[in-house]
Design an enzyme around this catalytic site. Sequence first.
Site, PDB file in Angstrom:
ATOM      1  N   SER A  30      -2.568  -3.501 -10.960  1.00  0.00           N
ATOM      2  CA  SER A  30      -1.715  -2.940 -12.019  1.00  0.00           C
ATOM      3  C   SER A  30      -1.184  -4.011 -12.958  1.00  0.00           C
ATOM      4  CB  SER A  30      -0.495  -2.242 -11.405  1.00  0.00           C
ATOM      5  OG  SER A  30      -0.889  -1.142 -10.662  1.00  0.00           O
ATOM      6  N   HIS A  61      -4.544   1.250 -15.680  1.00  0.00           N
ATOM      7  CA  HIS A  61      -5.799   0.573 -15.373  1.00  0.00           C
ATOM      8  C   HIS A  61      -6.847   0.969 -16.403  1.00  0.00           C
ATOM      9  CE1 HIS A  61      -4.828  -0.652 -11.167  1.00  0.00           C
ATOM     10  NE2 HIS A  61      -4.007   0.379 -11.246  1.00  0.00           N
ATOM     11  N   HIS A  83      -8.638   3.890  -6.072  1.00  0.00           N
ATOM     12  CA  HIS A  83      -7.645   3.966  -4.990  1.00  0.00           C
ATOM     13  C   HIS A  83      -7.971   5.136  -4.060  1.00  0.00           C
ATOM     14  CE1 HIS A  83      -5.394   1.894  -8.252  1.00  0.00           C
ATOM     15  NE2 HIS A  83      -4.879   1.217  -7.252  1.00  0.00           N
ATOM     16  N   TYR A  85      -5.764   6.956  -2.696  1.00  0.00           N
ATOM     17  CA  TYR A  85      -4.858   8.080  -2.996  1.00  0.00           C
ATOM     18  C   TYR A  85      -5.363   8.954  -4.143  1.00  0.00           C
ATOM     19  CZ  TYR A  85      -2.980   5.088  -6.755  1.00  0.00           C
ATOM     20  OH  TYR A  85      -2.859   4.276  -7.848  1.00  0.00           O
ATOM     21  N   GLU A  86      -6.333   8.456  -4.901  1.00  0.00           N
ATOM     22  CA  GLU A  86      -6.893   9.273  -5.977  1.00  0.00           C
ATOM     23  C   GLU A  86      -7.856  10.322  -5.424  1.00  0.00           C
ATOM     24  OE1 GLU A  86      -7.758   6.962  -9.843  1.00  0.00           O
ATOM     25  OE2 GLU A  86      -7.845   5.438  -8.281  1.00  0.00           O
ATOM     26  N   ALA A 113      -0.363  -4.995  -7.161  1.00  0.00           N
ATOM     27  CA  ALA A 113       1.087  -4.899  -7.287  1.00  0.00           C
ATOM     28  C   ALA A 113       1.565  -4.214  -6.016  1.00  0.00           C
ATOM     29  CB  ALA A 113       1.447  -4.063  -8.505  1.00  0.00           C
ATOM     30  N   MET A 211      -0.807  -0.005  -1.854  1.00  0.00           N
ATOM     31  CA  MET A 211      -1.756   1.111  -1.698  1.00  0.00           C
ATOM     32  C   MET A 211      -3.207   0.720  -1.970  1.00  0.00           C
ATOM     33  SD  MET A 211       0.510   3.974  -3.694  1.00  0.00           S
ATOM     34  CE  MET A 211       2.300   4.046  -3.519  1.00  0.00           C
ATOM     35  N   SER A 212      -3.537  -0.552  -1.808  1.00  0.00           N
ATOM     36  CA  SER A 212      -4.913  -0.968  -2.138  1.00  0.00           C
ATOM     37  C   SER A 212      -5.319  -2.171  -1.299  1.00  0.00           C
ATOM     38  CB  SER A 212      -4.991  -1.326  -3.630  1.00  0.00           C
ATOM     39  OG  SER A 212      -4.242  -2.494  -3.896  1.00  0.00           O
ATOM     40  N   ASN A 235       8.586  -4.987  -6.872  1.00  0.00           N
ATOM     41  CA  ASN A 235       9.862  -4.313  -6.563  1.00  0.00           C
ATOM     42  C   ASN A 235      10.210  -4.560  -5.108  1.00  0.00           C
ATOM     43  OD1 ASN A 235       7.389  -2.272  -6.474  1.00  0.00           O
ATOM     44  ND2 ASN A 235       8.823  -1.680  -4.855  1.00  0.00           N
ATOM     45  N   HIS A 247       7.216   4.110 -11.045  1.00  0.00           N
ATOM     46  CA  HIS A 247       6.031   3.370 -11.497  1.00  0.00           C
ATOM     47  C   HIS A 247       6.361   2.450 -12.680  1.00  0.00           C
ATOM     48  CE1 HIS A 247       1.791   2.528 -11.833  1.00  0.00           C
ATOM     49  NE2 HIS A 247       1.737   2.967 -13.070  1.00  0.00           N
TER      50      HIS A 247
HETATM   51  N1  HPA Z   1       5.069   0.515  -2.152  1.00  0.00           N
HETATM   52  C1  HPA Z   1       3.745   0.795  -2.200  1.00  0.00           C
HETATM   53  N2  HPA Z   1       2.979   0.460  -3.220  1.00  0.00           N
HETATM   54  C2  HPA Z   1       3.547  -0.184  -4.243  1.00  0.00           C
HETATM   55  C3  HPA Z   1       4.906  -0.498  -4.272  1.00  0.00           C
HETATM   56  C4  HPA Z   1       5.711  -0.134  -3.153  1.00  0.00           C
HETATM   57  O1  HPA Z   1       6.930  -0.392  -3.090  1.00  0.00           O
HETATM   58  N3  HPA Z   1       5.144  -1.132  -5.446  1.00  0.00           N
HETATM   59  C5  HPA Z   1       3.959  -1.206  -6.093  1.00  0.00           C
HETATM   60  N4  HPA Z   1       2.987  -0.631  -5.383  1.00  0.00           N
END
Ligand code: HPA
Length: 272
Positions: A30, A61, A83, A85-86, A113, A211-212, A235, A247
């Site tokens: 990201s 992306h 991903h 999750y997609e 990220a 998530m990747s 974060n 996001h």
């Molecule tokens: N958790 C999962 N995936 C993420 C996060 C998070 O806090 N931040 C960016 N991608």
Amino acid sequence: MHQTSDIQQAVNFIQQHTDKKPTIGIILGSGLGPFADTLEDAVHIPYDTIPHFAKSAAVGHANELVIGKSGDKTVIAMKGRFHYYEGFTLDQVTFPVRVMKMLGVEKLIITNACGAVNTSFKPGDLMLITDHINLTANNPLIGPNNPELGVRFLDVSEVYNKQLRTIVSDVANELNITLQQGVYAWWTGPTYETPAEVRMIRVLGADAVGMSTVPEAIIAHHSGIKTIGISCLTNMACGILDQPLGHEEVIETAERVKSTFLQLITKTIARF
Ligand code: HPA
């Protein structure tokens, strides 16, 4: 399950667009797409034109392979990734890594990220992945094993290559970039984690969650590609701070750190 001939078809298609022979691959997470724009004499190939590639729809992306020069190295960059999750299968998620291998890629940098679970880290820090924890109860190698591509039972005691990690941390030192090191936990998403889940993930021994990366790293390792992972901790993971997570925050932090990240990657590639 993709066959060797599917990989070959994708490789043939790519080789019709360029006679460059990439030896270094990079998967851009990201906000990190701009690295691809630094490649010189670049060829752009949209995913949806390449045989057997899926098409990503993730916000933030682009969806193309970029092959070009970074200094004296020929690099293939994935601008945007697939991903889990997609709704893609892990075979689809990792297919580009198989293609990179057949194109001649020997070293792969996977970026992402993710959220910081280790409370001594702060948003905007970069983290070199030392190891991972797979929390998804899935694995990209489930299914029949194609012995042309790798072994059935894979040793994963060093997925993230130690020698290459040393190079990255040396480069970070030289550039005066703070580079945390730690364990990345793979969460399917698309929900972020609950505060209780983040506490669990910390107890389990992870420093970051995202998530990747893990499926691509497993397949790269299976293929015999030397792999490293670098995370942008965009974060604090949910529940650490008394505020919701969105996001936008992820994208904003990735944007803020972008130039540092680009410097680190560019100099790392020069050393590889
Ligand atoms: N958790 C999962 N995936 C993420 C996060 C998070 O806090 N931040 C960016 N991608």
